[in-house]
Design an enzyme around this catalytic site. Structure first.
Site, PDB file in Angstrom:
ATOM      1  N   ASP A   1       1.123  -1.208  -0.225  1.00 30.55           N
ATOM      2  CA  ASP A   1      -0.013   0.254   0.325  1.00 30.55           C
ATOM      3  C   ASP A   1       1.004   1.166   0.037  1.00 30.55           C
ATOM      4  O   ASP A   1       1.884   1.239   0.349  1.00 30.55           O
ATOM      5  CB  ASP A   1      -0.751   0.250   1.332  1.00 30.55           C
ATOM      6  CG  ASP A   1      -0.466   0.315   2.751  1.00 30.55           C
ATOM      7  OD1 ASP A   1       0.929  -0.764   2.535  1.00 30.55           O
ATOM      8  OD2 ASP A   1      -0.814   1.056   3.560  1.00 30.55           O
ATOM      9  N   GLU A   2      -0.191   2.409  -0.332  1.00 27.27           N
ATOM     10  CA  GLU A   2       0.696   3.541  -0.393  1.00 27.27           C
ATOM     11  C   GLU A   2       2.460   3.851  -0.897  1.00 27.27           C
ATOM     12  O   GLU A   2       3.512   4.177  -0.110  1.00 27.27           O
ATOM     13  CB  GLU A   2       0.567   3.762   1.205  1.00 27.27           C
ATOM     14  CG  GLU A   2      -0.983   4.219   1.839  1.00 27.27           C
ATOM     15  CD  GLU A   2      -0.853   4.438   2.966  1.00 27.27           C
ATOM     16  OE1 GLU A   2      -1.576   5.334   3.189  1.00 27.27           O
ATOM     17  OE2 GLU A   2      -0.643   4.363   3.947  1.00 27.27           O
TER      18      GLU A   2
END
Length: 853
Positions: free
Chosen positions: A552-553
């Protein structure tokens, strides 16, 4: 040397002093050698630092420094009364929203270092009794006491860093949380509201008060099982017994549940009701189990209580333990009796999970064991253990000792060769709360304990984003081996392209936290880590089924990486390629992968969905149900992990004195978790609001065919120790277990009930019985086990000179008299002036935090 002597404060200071002398230039030393360590120590003890939010709503001041997006202003006041602040002194502090600008009349300079770490440098001497005042401008908002970070510290060339005493945390009575003492009150609307459009009400005692006496609710909830069973047929008769008799031959099988049943007043004794245990892998012969479609389900069991005995029939050891956990709850310890009943039970979801972040703050092995014990008690079966992030690596890997030697500690070492930079208010010393890691034996012990209770541990080592701890550790390894002339060995596990000039800033404001997937050495690292973790599972004789990769991210990274350019990979291709390659590594070890939905949806088309699952963490109020449908089309198993309701690091109530981040929800209490409807995702738009308290719209239909379960999440940015972890998790974990295990009738028929106006009424009836059982039986049992369960603050008002408080079953309401004694509230009472109130779990010493009216 520094690593060896880190546990003694005086030696720590000596270590830092030695380190700084090595790096300080002779000219600086000549200029500053007059300042002694004792003087800086004295300054740390006497300096007073005060932080207060001016306004989140009025952006006229911060807008001068921040042209776009929400922003707020706060004031930092520094006063020195006994010791002057010399020129060149620096004050380091954490500020979770990066300071983008500041206004002051004093000669200071403020710099953002990385993440949340900032440095304030005094460019002129500050004399005794002088004050430095600076207005800070930062993006977003600070609307909660827990937003302000503690443990500011002072540095001076060639001297050891010194903690500022006025910024350390103190334990709050009632909550047992460590709270800031250097922050002002959040008693103005402009301080506790986030923006002008923030429509979330302030949930104080007056907001909660409605003049009801819920303590009068029938005790029908007295033997209400949590989580509720699938089918229960009580005869209305009871069998008197002082306990249960478990044959010696069955005691080893049922040991985990036997450990727990004492807390519910049930003991194993020869005079007790005899218990028969039948392990039968073929449960298809049970007609009722077949009718209820629970035959063969993992975790299914039947429990029969007659006037002569109790019988549990289960397909395996864990299911038999589940049966005993139910038996202990239906036992009425006050009357020494069991109901004569037939119970058929099985879980709604295969995946019933709890995610615990031990990377941001390491709470210790005992905290993890406490979570496992309660997960088992409430029939949860997946522990997603988040072992690494930007702020820490928490599992020893023999082949890569730097991961914990350096990556498990935060301290003041700007070179980051001894530790990571301080973050999240950790302060300058390795001995700080939140530092540390699991040894290999610790991890093996945790695996063994969890496995005995039917819980799979899913190790999570976040990558390619959220990987700063690993990157810094491998950079330190690289530097060490390069100085030794070992070029090939130095590059073997390097995680970043040294020629990559990409400038990016992560969600947590790091500029260097993302592994480069274009480096072969990155996959050497992953292979080594996966192999090492698998070997620990083998030593524990516990299979490693899932490995959670994070994924993620990562926005903004790699766009100028020469290595990626040389491989012909475009920026938007790099992440899905990485996840697919990691899955190949995992599959070679017979391991499936998990990942967060923002990364996994990019890679879904190239992944083997039979060896992967995803946690959907997009906000429901921002279209999270569409993400679920997207994965259903890809046949990707989904674990619902919506922040709106399943992030337990969010506050229970919209109140600045309730801790937690709140970017997705300002109020996620136990009742909200209880009310979550996994199969009716669009319907929440009719019942809930978005994060700012406004109504939102949702898709008419959602495809939930690939949903395999739900998971609670506890991230630990402000959860610094075991007490804090337990406060945020309990009692919400019990409502999570209810929704993961039991499919309530009001949920099965939610659409029709909503249309005829009965949904909320039916849900409220179910909630009241759940709450009764929670507060009268389960909360006291948690307290007996030493769990720092959160006690709700009183619903109370003061009208004129009369104090009025709502009553709840299982809670004793109290108020403080003028002589500081606590009295039990029974009926409206005359009081004078301001009054302190609190709630106590009846029969225990456990109270809520104190509220002033």
């Amino acid at each position: 040397m520094c690593d060896v002597i880190r546990n003694t404060t005086s030696f720590v200071k000596a270590c830092f002093s030695f380190s700084f002398m090595l790096v300080s230039s002779s000219s600086v030393l000549a200029e500053t050698q007059h300042l002694q360590q004792a003087t800086l120590d004295a300054l740390g003890e006497s300096i007073d630092i005060h932080y207060e939010v001016l306004s989140n709503v009025d952006d006229s001041q911060c807008r001068a420094h921040i042209s776009e997006g929400d922003c707020f202003s706060s004031e930092l006041t520094i006063s020195t009364f006994k010791t002057p602040i010399e020129t060149h002194t620096s004050l380091y502090f954490s500020h979770i929203a990066p300071v983008r600008g500041y206004d002051t009349k004093n000669a200071i300079r403020i710099e953002h270092i990385n993440g949340d770490l900032h440095r304030l440098t005094f460019e002129d001497k500050v004399d005794v009794n002088e004050q430095v005042t600076v207005t800070l401008s930062a993006p977003f908002w600070h609307a909660s006491r827990s937003d302000a970070m503690p443990n500011y510290y002072l540095t001076y060339p060639a001297l050891a860093p010194v903690l500022v005493a006025s910024t350390t945390r103190v334990k709050e009575p009632g909550s047992n949380l460590l709270v800031n003492q250097h922050t002002g009150l959040w008693n103005k609307e402009a301080q506790y509201k986030r923006t002008d459009s923030d429509n979330t009400p302030l949930m104080d005692s007056a907001y909660s008060y409605n003049g009801t006496d819920l303590a009068l609710v029938s005790d029908a909830g007295n033997n209400r099982v949590i989580p509720k069973v699938s089918h229960r047929d009580d005869s209305g008769e009871y069998v008197t017994a002082s306990g249960i008799y478990i044959a010696t031959s069955d005691q080893a099988t049922l040991a985990p549940a036997i450990e727990q049943m004492t807390y519910f007043g049930l003991t194993n004794q020869k005079a007790g009701l005899p218990l028969k245990i039948i392990i039968d892998t073929d449960t298809s012969s049970n007609a009722l189990a077949n009718e209820l479609k629970v035959s063969g389900k993992t975790g299914a069991y039947t429990l029969s209580i007659t006037g002569q005995s109790a019988t549990i029939i289960a397909k395996d050891k864990i299911s038999a333990n589940y049966g005993l956990l139910t038996l202990m709850q239906v036992f009425d310890a006050k009357r020494s009796r069991f109901p004569v009943t037939e119970i058929v039970d099985a879980p709604r979801f295969e995946f019933r999970g709890m995610h615990v972040d031990i990377a941001r703050h390491f709470p210790g092995k005992a905290a993890i064991e406490s979570v496992i014990r309660q997960m088992f008690t409430y029939k949860l079966n997946k522990l997603h253990l988040h072992l690494s992030d930007d702020e820490g690596w928490r599992l020893a890997i023999d082949a890569l000792p730097e991961l914990t030697d350096i990556g498990a500690f935060r301290c003041h070492d700007l070179s980051e060769t001894q530790c990571l930079l301080p973050q999240l208010g950790s302060g300058p010393f390795k001995s700080a709360t939140g530092n540390g890691y699991l040894s290999q034996q610790d991890y093996i012990d945790i695996l063994t304990m969890a496995h005995e209770r039917g819980i799979d541990v899913i190790p999570s080592l976040d990558m390619p984003g959220h990987a700063r701890a690993a990157i810094v550790a491998m950079n330190a390894r690289y530097k060490r081996l390069m100085t030794e002339g070992k070029l090939n060995a130095a590059k073997q596990f390097l995680l970043v392209d040294k020629e990559d000039k990409t400038q990016y800033e992560s969600v947590q404001f790091y500029s260097d936290n993302t592994i480069n997937p274009c480096l072969d050495s990155s996959y050497n690292f992953i292979e080594t880590v996966v192999t090492s973790v698998k070997s620990l599972h083998e030593k524990a004789n516990v299979p490693l089924t899932y490995f959670h990769v994070g994924a993620d991210e990562t926005a903004g990274a790699w766009v100028e990486s020469p290595v990626c350019a040389a491989k012909g990979l475009k920026a938007d291709e790099i992440l899905p390629t990485f996840i697919t390659e990691v899955q190949k590594i995992a599959k070679a070890h017979d391991i499936a992968i998990g990942g967060w939905s923002d990364g996994m949806e990019k890679a879904a088309s190239t992944l083997d969905s039979d060896s992967a699952y995803t946690n959907v963490w997009h906000l429901l109020a921002a279209g999270g149900e569409k993400t679920v449908s997207h994965f259903a089309k890809q046949n990707m198993p989904v674990v619902l992990s919506f922040p709106d309701v399943l992030y337990f690091d969010f506050p229970y109530q919209s109140n600045p004195y309730e801790p937690g981040y709140y970017w997705g929800s300002r109020a996620s209490d136990t009742e909200k978790v209880f009310s979550f409807m996994p199969a009716q995702l669009p319907l929440h738009a009719e019942l809930w609001t978005d994060r700012m308290g406004h109504r939102y719209t949702s898709s008419d239909e959602t495809n939930t065919s690939s949903v395999i379960g739900i998971q609670g999440q506890l991230w630990s940015e402000v959860t610094v120790n075991q007490d804090a972890l337990e406060y945020m998790m309990f009692p919400r974990l019990l409502a999570l277990a209810e929704r993961a295990w039991h499919y309530a009738p009001w949920q099965k028929n939610a659409k029709a009930l909503f249309e005829n106006g009965d949904l909320l009424k039916d849900r409220e009836k179910d909630w009241q019985l759940f709450e009764y059982a929670l507060l009268t039986r389960h909360a006291p049992a948690l307290v007996q086990q030493g769990v720092n369960v959160r006690v709700p603050t009183p619903a109370a008002v003061k009208k004129g000179e009369r104090l009025m408080m709502d009553s709840l079953p299982g809670l004793t309401m109290e108020y403080q008299t003028f002589d500081n004694k606590w009295e039990t509230y029974i009926a409206p009472v005359k009081v004078e002036g301001q009054i302190n109130v609190r709630a106590r779990i009846t029969g225990t010493s456990r109270t809520s935090r104190t509220v002033k009216l």
